[in-house]
Design a protein around this motif. Structure first.
Motif, PDB file in Angstrom:
ATOM      1  N   GLY A  10       0.840  -1.207   0.000  1.00 38.63           N
ATOM      2  CA  GLY A  10       0.000   0.000   0.000  1.00 38.63           C
ATOM      3  C   GLY A  10       0.867   1.246   0.000  1.00 38.63           C
ATOM      4  O   GLY A  10       0.542   2.258   0.619  1.00 38.63           O
ATOM      5  N   ALA A  11       1.984   1.172  -0.753  1.00 43.76           N
ATOM      6  CA  ALA A  11       2.971   2.255  -0.747  1.00 43.76           C
ATOM      7  C   ALA A  11       2.493   3.491  -1.497  1.00 43.76           C
ATOM      8  O   ALA A  11       3.149   4.535  -1.450  1.00 43.76           O
ATOM      9  N   GLY A  13      -0.452   4.925  -0.878  1.00 46.92           N
ATOM     10  CA  GLY A  13      -1.373   5.660  -0.009  1.00 46.92           C
ATOM     11  C   GLY A  13      -0.652   6.730   0.793  1.00 46.92           C
ATOM     12  O   GLY A  13       0.588   6.781   0.815  1.00 46.92           O
ATOM     13  N   LEU A  55      -7.465  -7.597  -4.303  1.00 47.30           N
ATOM     14  CA  LEU A  55      -8.595  -8.394  -4.782  1.00 47.30           C
ATOM     15  C   LEU A  55      -8.134  -9.574  -5.631  1.00 47.30           C
ATOM     16  O   LEU A  55      -8.956 -10.294  -6.184  1.00 47.30           O
ATOM     17  N   ALA A  79      -0.328  -1.137   4.811  1.00 49.59           N
ATOM     18  CA  ALA A  79      -0.866   0.232   4.916  1.00 49.59           C
ATOM     19  C   ALA A  79      -2.032   0.447   3.960  1.00 49.59           C
ATOM     20  O   ALA A  79      -2.385   1.574   3.649  1.00 49.59           O
ATOM     21  N   LEU A 136      -2.189  -1.422   9.443  1.00 50.23           N
ATOM     22  CA  LEU A 136      -2.886  -0.194   9.831  1.00 50.23           C
ATOM     23  C   LEU A 136      -4.332  -0.528  10.148  1.00 50.23           C
ATOM     24  O   LEU A 136      -5.077  -1.008   9.298  1.00 50.23           O
ATOM     25  N   SER A 137      -4.686  -0.287  11.405  1.00 52.77           N
ATOM     26  CA  SER A 137      -6.059  -0.510  11.855  1.00 52.77           C
ATOM     27  C   SER A 137      -6.705   0.858  12.059  1.00 52.77           C
ATOM     28  O   SER A 137      -6.291   1.840  11.424  1.00 52.77           O
ATOM     29  N   THR A 188      -5.884  10.627  13.191  1.00 55.55           N
ATOM     30  CA  THR A 188      -6.546  11.150  11.988  1.00 55.55           C
ATOM     31  C   THR A 188      -5.474  11.831  11.153  1.00 55.55           C
ATOM     32  O   THR A 188      -4.813  12.769  11.613  1.00 55.55           O
TER      33      THR A 188
HETATM   34  N1  LIG Z   1      -6.107   8.644   7.279  1.00 60.10           N
HETATM   35  C1  LIG Z   1      -6.649   8.435   8.458  1.00 60.10           C
HETATM   36  O1  LIG Z   1      -7.097   9.398   9.123  1.00 60.10           O
HETATM   37  C2  LIG Z   1      -6.746   7.059   9.041  1.00 60.10           C
HETATM   38  C3  LIG Z   1      -7.293   6.908  10.325  1.00 60.10           C
HETATM   39  C4  LIG Z   1      -7.384   5.630  10.879  1.00 60.10           C
HETATM   40  C5  LIG Z   1      -6.910   4.533  10.163  1.00 60.10           C
HETATM   41  N2  LIG Z   1      -6.387   4.709   8.915  1.00 60.10           N
HETATM   42  C6  LIG Z   1      -5.935   3.511   8.200  1.00 60.10           C
HETATM   43  O2  LIG Z   1      -4.627   3.719   7.695  1.00 60.10           O
HETATM   44  C7  LIG Z   1      -4.444   2.940   6.500  1.00 60.10           C
HETATM   45  C8  LIG Z   1      -3.862   3.841   5.408  1.00 60.10           C
HETATM   46  O3  LIG Z   1      -4.830   4.794   5.053  1.00 60.10           O
HETATM   47  P1  LIG Z   1      -4.478   6.158   4.292  1.00 60.10           P
HETATM   48  O4  LIG Z   1      -5.041   7.229   5.134  1.00 60.10           O
HETATM   49  O5  LIG Z   1      -3.052   6.171   3.903  1.00 60.10           O
HETATM   50  O6  LIG Z   1      -5.437   5.990   3.013  1.00 60.10           O
HETATM   51  P2  LIG Z   1      -5.129   6.170   1.469  1.00 60.10           P
HETATM   52  O7  LIG Z   1      -4.217   7.320   1.228  1.00 60.10           O
HETATM   53  O8  LIG Z   1      -6.475   6.172   0.841  1.00 60.10           O
HETATM   54  O9  LIG Z   1      -4.351   4.811   1.095  1.00 60.10           O
HETATM   55  C9  LIG Z   1      -5.018   3.591   0.955  1.00 60.10           C
HETATM   56  C10 LIG Z   1      -4.079   2.599   0.327  1.00 60.10           C
HETATM   57  O10 LIG Z   1      -4.789   1.345   0.150  1.00 60.10           O
HETATM   58  C11 LIG Z   1      -4.540   0.912  -1.178  1.00 60.10           C
HETATM   59  N3  LIG Z   1      -5.568   0.038  -1.721  1.00 60.10           N
HETATM   60  C12 LIG Z   1      -6.908   0.211  -1.718  1.00 60.10           C
HETATM   61  N4  LIG Z   1      -7.502  -0.781  -2.389  1.00 60.10           N
HETATM   62  C13 LIG Z   1      -6.507  -1.600  -2.835  1.00 60.10           C
HETATM   63  C14 LIG Z   1      -6.467  -2.808  -3.597  1.00 60.10           C
HETATM   64  N5  LIG Z   1      -7.567  -3.376  -4.076  1.00 60.10           N
HETATM   65  N6  LIG Z   1      -5.273  -3.372  -3.840  1.00 60.10           N
HETATM   66  C15 LIG Z   1      -4.123  -2.799  -3.398  1.00 60.10           C
HETATM   67  N7  LIG Z   1      -4.096  -1.666  -2.678  1.00 60.10           N
HETATM   68  C16 LIG Z   1      -5.274  -1.081  -2.409  1.00 60.10           C
HETATM   69  C17 LIG Z   1      -4.486   2.210  -1.994  1.00 60.10           C
HETATM   70  O11 LIG Z   1      -3.934   1.956  -3.268  1.00 60.10           O
HETATM   71  P3  LIG Z   1      -4.250   2.917  -4.537  1.00 60.10           P
HETATM   72  O12 LIG Z   1      -3.322   4.097  -4.374  1.00 60.10           O
HETATM   73  O13 LIG Z   1      -3.944   2.076  -5.700  1.00 60.10           O
HETATM   74  O14 LIG Z   1      -5.710   3.297  -4.437  1.00 60.10           O
HETATM   75  C18 LIG Z   1      -3.576   3.029  -1.082  1.00 60.10           C
HETATM   76  O15 LIG Z   1      -2.243   2.634  -1.240  1.00 60.10           O
HETATM   77  C19 LIG Z   1      -5.817   2.337   6.176  1.00 60.10           C
HETATM   78  O16 LIG Z   1      -5.873   1.025   6.643  1.00 60.10           O
HETATM   79  C20 LIG Z   1      -6.772   3.208   6.968  1.00 60.10           C
HETATM   80  O17 LIG Z   1      -7.961   2.519   7.288  1.00 60.10           O
HETATM   81  C21 LIG Z   1      -6.280   5.934   8.332  1.00 60.10           C
END
Ligand SMILES: NC(=O)c1ccc[n+]([C@@H]2O[C@H](COP(=O)([O-])OP(=O)(O)OC[C@H]3O[C@@H](n4cnc5c(N)ncnc54)[C@H](OP(=O)(O)O)[C@@H]3O)[C@@H](O)[C@H]2O)c1
Length: 241
Positions: A10-11, A13, A55, A79, A136-137, A188
């Motif tokens: 998930g690099a 994101g 998937l 991630a 990452l939860s 957040t």
């Molecule tokens: N941001 C927050 O405030 C927050 C708070 C609590 C927990 N979290 C958790 O932290 C983690 C990272 O979140 P983030 O904020 O960095 O979100 P993000 O920027 O939306 O990143 C999500 C990542 O998941 C990947 N992903 C989604 N569907 C996928 C698939 N089918 N196959 C492979 N990769 C896939 C995305 O890839 P693509 O780039 O290809 O879409 C991206 O790398 C998540 O588990 C989230 O639930 C985040």
């Protein structure tokens, strides 16, 4: 040059990219594998891109195989995650908004995907030295902490992922006693995932990805086997199930 190896699934994101950058900057890893759906082709410094889709289990297996070919993996960061997909999946405010398709989609990404990564990474974990599998939860995956309700699919899928991690910890204890499985709540964080949901935040409640990851790296550095199976917040405190 160190021969320790790390992988970030998930690099692409917000949090995942910050993890790759922090791991490079730490100088603690000779190779950092950076997995995403659309990686670049070129290795850059210590970073080796690879492709996978949550998937598609075969792509996860192929990614894990190519990583393991380089030697054991000391740190695995998962991630990936999804709160909304811009189309079908969006956090539900009521049960009336819940659909089976959106709920299954959230489970596929947030619970099944990390479980499949763990399945294919176990063989790559070292047997005789410490290693960490950190996924990452989210605090909202805690049943005990749930006072507001809502976000049914996301909350339930993160609670399911936390159970997967607890089970992983138990299985690893038998075969890889120095391996630690951990769930991490990043706070957040200013990423695509949180972008639509920040209206009610007070100042100081939104962390940059770099700041969140700096804190999570400090949490990871302090982990020992007694933490395995737990979910910890960015400040190191435990989030109870
Ligand atoms: N941001 C927050 O405030 C927050 C708070 C609590 C927990 N979290 C958790 O932290 C983690 C990272 O979140 P983030 O904020 O960095 O979100 P993000 O920027 O939306 O990143 C999500 C990542 O998941 C990947 N992903 C989604 N569907 C996928 C698939 N089918 N196959 C492979 N990769 C896939 C995305 O890839 P693509 O780039 O290809 O879409 C991206 O790398 C998540 O588990 C989230 O639930 C985040």
């Amino acid at each position: 040059m160190t021969n320790r190896r790390a992988v970030v699934w998930g690099a692409s994101g917000g949090v995942g990219r910050a993890f790759v950058e922090a791991l490079v900057a730490s100088g603690e890893f000779g190779t950092i594998y950076a997995g995403s759906r659309s990686p670049g082709d070129e290795a850059e410094g210590t970073v080796r891109p690879f492709a996978f889709d949550l998937l598609d289990e075969a792509s996860i297996a192929a990614g894990a195989r190519s990583i393991a070919a380089g030697g054991p993996i000391d740190l695995t960061v998962i991630a990936t995650g999804m709160l909304h997909d811009g189309q079908m999946v969006r956090p539900e405010k009521s049960f009336a908004a819940l659909t089976a398709d959106a709920m299954v989609a959230a489970y596929r990404i947030n619970a099944v995907g990390p479980a499949l990564i763990a399945k294919h990474m176990i063989d790559a974990l070292p047997r005789a030295r410490r290693s960490v599998v950190a996924a990452l939860s989210a605090r909202v995956g805690s049943i005990g902490d749930n006072r507001l309700g809502g976000w049914h699919s996301y909350r339930a899928s993160k609670a399911a992922m936390n159970m997967v991690l607890a089970n992983l910890a138990i299985e690893l204890r038998r075969t890889r006693p120095h391996a630690i499985a951990i769930g991490l709540h990043p706070g957040t964080v200013d990423t695509r995932l949180s972008a639509p949901f920040r209206r009610n935040l007070s100042s100081g409640q939104l962390a940059s990805p770099a700041e969140s990851v700096r804190r999570l790296m400090a949490v990871i550095a302090r982990l020992d086997e007694s933490s395995s199976g737990k979910v910890l917040s960015w400040d190191g405190s435990e989030i109870l199930p």
